[in-house]
Design an enzyme around this catalytic site. Structure first.
Site, short mmCIF file in Angstrom:
data_model
loop_
_atom_site.label_atom_id
_atom_site.label_comp_id
_atom_site.label_asym_id
_atom_site.label_seq_id
_atom_site.Cartn_x
_atom_site.Cartn_y
_atom_site.Cartn_z
N GLU A 91 -38.27 32.95 51.25
CA GLU A 91 -39.42 32.63 52.11
C GLU A 91 -39.62 33.64 53.24
O GLU A 91 -39.79 33.27 54.40
CB GLU A 91 -39.29 31.19 52.64
N ASP A 132 -39.94 32.66 46.88
CA ASP A 132 -40.94 32.16 47.84
C ASP A 132 -41.80 31.07 47.20
O ASP A 132 -41.73 30.84 46.00
CB ASP A 132 -41.81 33.29 48.38
N GLU A 177 -37.84 26.37 41.54
CA GLU A 177 -37.74 25.06 42.21
C GLU A 177 -38.86 24.14 41.75
O GLU A 177 -39.46 23.43 42.55
CB GLU A 177 -37.83 25.23 43.74
#
Ligand SMILES: [Ca+2]
Length: 509
Positions: free
Chosen positions: A314, A356, A420
């Site tokens: 991120e 990200d 994710e």
């Protein structure tokens, strides 16, 4: 993406408290004194106080008043049971406050004591309105860990609030074993039905071999990653003092079951220990050294076991520019280069990933990632893959945007990972709680299938490397209660009873 601690919801299909096989372990209505309840911590200054009061009550004529709180973790605590490990419990309690903000979030948590110290887990939460009693209710499991010597259950307000509150009608039962979720046996193995490696985020409780979640993991998944246990606030709580216990348990489970392990993350702006950006070591050179030492300590320890790392996580903001994190502010833009170079030096064979979110849904961020990785590659920085978190929802982003994003990144000559993935049934951060209907589950299944078809195609084109789902069963998802407290979500492939959902069937068909 930030992962909140596991939240376990009530199973609505079974009247949990009515089951004949349940054993009541706590049953307090405060009509006959304070029973086993007391203040939290050592309460050395004697500040926090508990008393039975008749001023406010949910039942009968009295309740428990919790007051003089000076820390949000202070509340009311009680020993769960003499032998609580390896059992599943149901709980309910009523909470109330009358002075303070318009809304307060009450959290039910557990505190497990073992030789290694104390572990805290937020289990359930509920948002209360001022002046109204609210019920908190659900189920939770205490892992079968023989090192645990004591389990406490407690109520707190961990979001920086020290309001005075009241509790009444607390009940805990040890659930009849027949009510516990069971992993389904006679269904296809997900890992055999997709051509690429498929992973799941886990907690240390899931990888206990006695856990049904462990059975589910072994059957369906070929990669695991820790939801929280590999974050630096857990791994290095004070400088140079490493706590490897939770990460070791997860890595050991993978080694014993032939699974791959991803490490998430090495360098991030969030969930860091307090000391990291402070003190004499928080200079440009000092913080760079703290970054290098951490990356190389972790990677040398797990060399050969962990084969893929989110080296930086991120680093972009929503405009696609570098996030103004402490890393950027203190070290400068070269922190990303350095992180990858230190990582390559520590383990030349590991896959090094820049990870990200919102990459498929936000064109500016997608372009920012493309430009950043192009620049890193041009300067010889050893980045192997872009991780797309893929926390998406039931409508957005479009399947074509996901496909285009994978192909854009792969055009840089690197791999893409889905790191994710989950699919919220809500399409906004403000939508209120809704019932999970068959229609919603079918819509979710259709979309999961369409996206997995893209994954297969991109895998065959050698663009995509692996797909990791951010959890196993819906009740353990970080999407419950976030970003809307009290809102339950259903973003994963298995329900809270560990039964396969239509999304699972759609993918394996
Ligand atoms: Ca009462």
């Amino acid at each position: 993406m930030k992962q909140f601690l596991a939240i376990v919801m009530a199973l609505v299909t079974v009247p949990v408290f009515a089951q004949a096989g349940n054993v009541t372990v706590i049953d307090t209505n405060f009509e006959n004194g304070i029973a086993g309840w007391g203040p939290r911590g050592d309460n050395r200054q004697g500040l926090e106080k508990l008393e039975v009061t008749t001023a406010v009550k949910h039942s009968g004529s009295s309740s428990l008043r919790v007051f003089n709180r000076t820390h949000e973790w202070q509340g009311a605590t009680c020993k769960l049971a003499a032998n609580a490990v390896g059992d599943m419990f149901g709980m309910e309690a009523w909470l109330y406050y009358k002075d303070g903000p318009a809304k307060v979030t009450f959290v039910f948590s557990t505190q497990k004591t073992s030789a290694q110290g104390q572990a805290y887990q937020n289990v359930l939460q509920v948002q209360a309105n001022k002046g109204e009693w609210v019920q908190i209710k659900g189920e939770f499991t205490i892992a079968k860990d023989p090192t645990i010597t004591d389990v406490q259950v407690y109520f707190e307000t961990p979001k920086n609030d020290t309001v005075e509150f009241y509790i009444d009608d607390i009940k805990f039962v040890k659930l009849d074993p027949s009510l516990r979720p069971k992993a389904e046996v006679n269904i296809p193995n997900l890992r055999d039905k997709v051509p690429f490696d498929i992973g799941a985020a886990v907690s240390v409780d899931d990888v206990d071999f006695s856990s049904e979640w462990a059975q589910l993991l072994m059957k369906h998944f070929s990669i695991i990653v820790a939801g929280n246990e590999m974050k630096r606030d857990t791994v290095e709580p004070s400088e140079g003092k490493y706590n490897w216990i939770p990460a070791d348990k997860i890595v050991d489970f993978a080694m014993n079951t032939g699974m791959r392990v991803r490490w998430h993350p090495l360098v991030w702006h969030s969930q860091n220990p307090d000391w990291l950006f402070k003190g004499a070591g928080a200079t440009k050179a000092g913080l760079d050294q703290r970054m290098k030492t951490y990356i190389q300590t972790v990677m040398r320890k797990y060399r050969g076991d962990v084969d893929s790392y989110d080296v930086v996580n991120e680093v972009l903001d929503e405009n696609g520019r570098l996030r103004n994190s402490e890393w950027l502010k203190i070290i400068g833009t070269e922190y990303i280069d350095n992180a990858f170079r230190y990582a390559r030096e520590a383990d030349p064979k590991a896959q090094l990933v820049i990870n990200d979110y919102n990459l498929a849904s936000n064109p500016r961020k997608r372009q920012g990632m493309y430009d950043l990785v192009k620049d890193l590659k041009a300067r010889g920085v050893p980045v192997d893959a872009i991780g797309m978190q893929m926390h998406i929802d039931i409508r957005n982003p479009s399947v074509s945007a996901i496909k285009e994003t994978i192909e854009l990144f792969a055009s840089l000559g690197i791999k893409v990972l889905v790191t994710e993935m989950d699919m919220s049934i809500y399409t906004s951060d403000t939508e209120s709680k809704k019932t999970v209907t068959t229609t919603i589950l079918q819509e979710q299944a259709t979309r999961y299938r369409a996206i997995f078809d893209v994954f297969k195609e991109e895998y065959q084109k050698k663009n995509l490397d692996a797909v990791v789902i951010w959890g196993t069963s819906d009740n353990l998802s970080w999407k419950n209660d976030f970003p809307v407290p009290g809102r339950t979500d259903a973003p994963l492939l298995f329900d809270s009873k560990l039964k396969r959902k239509p999304a699972f069937d759609a993918i394996v068909k």
